[in-house]
Design a protein around this motif. Sequence first.
Motif, PDB file in Angstrom:
ATOM      1  N   THR A  92       0.824  -1.206   0.000  1.00 45.19           N
ATOM      2  CA  THR A  92       0.000   0.000   0.000  1.00 45.19           C
ATOM      3  C   THR A  92       0.857   1.255   0.000  1.00 45.19           C
ATOM      4  N   GLN A 120      -6.677  -1.593   5.734  1.00 39.70           N
ATOM      5  CA  GLN A 120      -5.741  -2.152   4.750  1.00 39.70           C
ATOM      6  C   GLN A 120      -6.456  -2.967   3.682  1.00 39.70           C
ATOM      7  N   LEU A 158      -3.822   3.403   9.018  1.00 46.59           N
ATOM      8  CA  LEU A 158      -3.536   2.064   8.496  1.00 46.59           C
ATOM      9  C   LEU A 158      -2.862   1.195   9.552  1.00 46.59           C
ATOM     10  N   LEU A 173      -7.861   4.434  -1.025  1.00 44.74           N
ATOM     11  CA  LEU A 173      -6.834   4.908  -0.094  1.00 44.74           C
ATOM     12  C   LEU A 173      -6.101   6.121  -0.653  1.00 44.74           C
ATOM     13  N   LEU A 182      -3.391   9.156   7.289  1.00 49.67           N
ATOM     14  CA  LEU A 182      -3.825   7.896   6.689  1.00 49.67           C
ATOM     15  C   LEU A 182      -2.901   6.761   7.093  1.00 49.67           C
TER      16      LEU A 182
END
Length: 66
Positions: A11, A50, A43, A57, A39
Motif C-alpha cells: 500500500t 488495509q 492504516l 486509499l 492515513l
Amino acid sequence: MVTKYSVLDYTVKVLVESLMKKYDCSYDSALEMVLNSQLYAQLLANPHLQEEGDIYLFNLLDKEVR
C-alpha cells in the motif's frame, strides 16, 4: 485483526507511486508525505482499512495532502 506488513508495504509503495505521478515529486518527498500522513497512522491502527482498494486509499491521502 493483525497488521499485515506485506499488505502495508504494498500500500505504501502504491501511494508513493501515485503521489509521484500526480504531483510530479521525488520518491523521497512522496514517501515522507505518506509516512507522515494521518492515513498511514490509521492504516497502522486499523488493519481493516488495509483491506480497502488502492484508489480509495489514494483518494483519502490526496484529500489530506490538499
